[in-house]
Design a protein around this motif. Structure first.
Motif, PDB file in Angstrom:
ATOM      1  N   ALA A   1      13.752 -12.367 -21.367  1.00  0.00           N
ATOM      2  CA  ALA A   1      14.079 -13.764 -21.601  1.00  0.00           C
ATOM      3  C   ALA A   1      14.781 -14.435 -20.310  1.00  0.00           C
ATOM      4  N   GLU A   2      15.289 -13.791 -19.586  1.00  0.00           N
ATOM      5  CA  GLU A   2      15.866 -14.210 -18.232  1.00  0.00           C
ATOM      6  C   GLU A   2      14.609 -14.505 -17.313  1.00  0.00           C
ATOM      7  N   ARG A   3      13.839 -13.599 -17.263  1.00  0.00           N
ATOM      8  CA  ARG A   3      12.398 -14.146 -16.352  1.00  0.00           C
ATOM      9  C   ARG A   3      11.782 -15.053 -16.602  1.00  0.00           C
ATOM     10  N   ALA A   4      11.596 -15.207 -17.956  1.00  0.00           N
ATOM     11  CA  ALA A   4      10.876 -16.525 -18.364  1.00  0.00           C
ATOM     12  C   ALA A   4      11.473 -17.686 -18.320  1.00  0.00           C
ATOM     13  N   ALA A   5      12.740 -17.604 -18.386  1.00  0.00           N
ATOM     14  CA  ALA A   5      13.717 -18.665 -17.967  1.00  0.00           C
ATOM     15  C   ALA A   5      13.515 -19.159 -16.618  1.00  0.00           C
ATOM     16  N   ILE A   6      13.776 -18.334 -15.734  1.00  0.00           N
ATOM     17  CA  ILE A   6      13.808 -18.399 -14.280  1.00  0.00           C
ATOM     18  C   ILE A   6      12.277 -19.124 -14.055  1.00  0.00           C
ATOM     19  N   GLU A   7      11.252 -18.578 -14.505  1.00  0.00           N
ATOM     20  CA  GLU A   7       9.797 -19.042 -14.329  1.00  0.00           C
ATOM     21  C   GLU A   7       9.671 -20.453 -14.613  1.00  0.00           C
ATOM     22  N   ARG A   8      10.590 -20.969 -15.716  1.00  0.00           N
ATOM     23  CA  ARG A   8      10.617 -22.439 -16.194  1.00  0.00           C
ATOM     24  C   ARG A   8      11.633 -23.142 -15.676  1.00  0.00           C
ATOM     25  N   GLY A   9      12.273 -22.748 -14.583  1.00  0.00           N
ATOM     26  CA  GLY A   9      13.509 -23.348 -13.892  1.00  0.00           C
ATOM     27  C   GLY A   9      14.614 -23.609 -14.722  1.00  0.00           C
ATOM     28  N   ARG A  10      15.102 -22.897 -15.645  1.00  0.00           N
ATOM     29  CA  ARG A  10      16.047 -22.879 -16.702  1.00  0.00           C
ATOM     30  C   ARG A  10      17.025 -21.866 -16.144  1.00  0.00           C
ATOM     31  N   TRP A  11      17.871 -22.201 -15.258  1.00  0.00           N
ATOM     32  CA  TRP A  11      18.851 -21.436 -14.562  1.00  0.00           C
ATOM     33  C   TRP A  11      20.104 -21.513 -14.972  1.00  0.00           C
ATOM     34  N   LEU A  12      20.475 -21.859 -16.292  1.00  0.00           N
ATOM     35  CA  LEU A  12      21.723 -21.713 -16.912  1.00  0.00           C
ATOM     36  C   LEU A  12      21.550 -21.224 -18.468  1.00  0.00           C
ATOM     37  N   LEU A  13      21.849 -20.111 -18.741  1.00  0.00           N
ATOM     38  CA  LEU A  13      21.717 -19.401 -19.987  1.00  0.00           C
ATOM     39  C   LEU A  13      23.122 -19.684 -20.859  1.00  0.00           C
ATOM     40  N   VAL A  14      22.882 -20.308 -22.189  1.00  0.00           N
ATOM     41  CA  VAL A  14      24.029 -19.868 -23.083  1.00  0.00           C
ATOM     42  C   VAL A  14      23.783 -19.386 -24.300  1.00  0.00           C
ATOM     43  N   LEU A  15      24.768 -18.673 -24.824  1.00  0.00           N
ATOM     44  CA  LEU A  15      24.624 -18.087 -26.067  1.00  0.00           C
ATOM     45  C   LEU A  15      26.000 -17.751 -26.836  1.00  0.00           C
ATOM     46  N   ASP A  16      26.102 -17.537 -28.064  1.00  0.00           N
ATOM     47  CA  ASP A  16      27.088 -17.137 -28.691  1.00  0.00           C
ATOM     48  C   ASP A  16      26.995 -15.876 -29.658  1.00  0.00           C
ATOM     49  N   THR A  17      27.996 -15.243 -29.840  1.00  0.00           N
ATOM     50  CA  THR A  17      28.051 -14.134 -30.757  1.00  0.00           C
ATOM     51  C   THR A  17      29.221 -13.904 -31.600  1.00  0.00           C
TER      52      THR A  17
END
Ligand SMILES: CC(C)(COP(=O)(O)OP(=O)(O)OC[C@H]1O[C@@H](n2cnc3c(N)ncnc32)[C@H](O)[C@@H]1OP(=O)(O)O)[C@@H](O)C(=O)NCCC(=O)NCCS
Length: 178
Positions: free
Chosen positions: A114-130
């Motif tokens: 998921a991180e690799r795919a985010a970087i490829e799309r210029g999405r450099w900030l990830l957010v989640l909750d648990t």
């Protein structure tokens, strides 16, 4: 990792719906906080994945699957459809591994994909909750997510009783903010 797994972006098919729904029902039945209450009806699980994979087809998210041979054993979604002022951000959601395959690094491998795919799309900030109770905070902290805070009594656990929710973020490396 003990089990070599293949990670693919999932597309809709009857076999994939069936495997995703079975995994979601099992996860909820065993106390996984993934937005649903136990018992989760098959038609509700199917409806959720139908919407999710339709959204993936529109490019609004990527639903990743981890396969042990031909068997789907884990999934995570990278949500890309966010407001126009947040084009650099993506969200991690619906992370789960089949009970039979836990503690073998499958969720970690899914997060890396998921991180690799985010970087490829210029999405450099990830957010989640648990969830605070029986959530996956250890996993997320181990792969570099930072805890922002906890909201108490945020949601019901699948078998009842309130739990807090922990909000995390991760700035991916090698991306220079514009
Ligand atoms: C959370 C969840 C997805 C983790 O899946 P997983 O595939 O078991 O995750 P991993 O194997 O990558 O990591 C889990 C733990 O196993 C450990 N592990 C990884 N590989 C291992 C190995 N080869 N041997 C022993 N332990 C190992 C990791 O260190 C990790 O420990 P930690 O959680 O204390 O940090 C799974 O428990 C699950 O589906 N839970 C229910 C749903 C849920 O809560 N999802 C999160 C919603 S936000």
């Amino acid at each position: 990792m003990d089990t070599p797994v293949r990670i693919d972006a999932l597309t809709a098919s009857p076999a994939i719906y069936a495997a995703l729904s079975e995994m979601l029902i099992e996860t909820v039945a065993h106390g996984g906080s993934v937005s649903f209450m136990h018992p989760l009806a098959l038609e509700d699980a199917d409806a959720f994945w139908r919407d999710s994979l339709a959204s993936a087809e529109r490019g609004e998210r990527i639903v990743f699957g981890a396969f042990d041979g031909e068997t789907l054993v884990g999934t995570v979604s990278l949500v890309l459809s966010l407001p126009p002022n947040q084009p650099h951000r993506a969200e991690i959601a619906k992370m789960m591994t089949r009970l039979s395959h836990r503690h073998r690094g499958i969720a970690t491998a899914l997060l890396q994909a998921a991180e690799r795919a985010a970087i490829e799309r210029g999405r450099w900030l990830l957010v989640l909750d648990t969830a605070t109770d029986e959530g996956a905070s250890g996993l997320y902290e181990r792969v570099g997510f930072t805890l922002s805070g906890i909201i108490p009594d945020y949601a019901y656990k699948p078998h009842g009783g309130l739990t807090g929710t922990m909000f995390y973020w991760k700035r991916l490396q090698n991306i220079v903010p514009a």
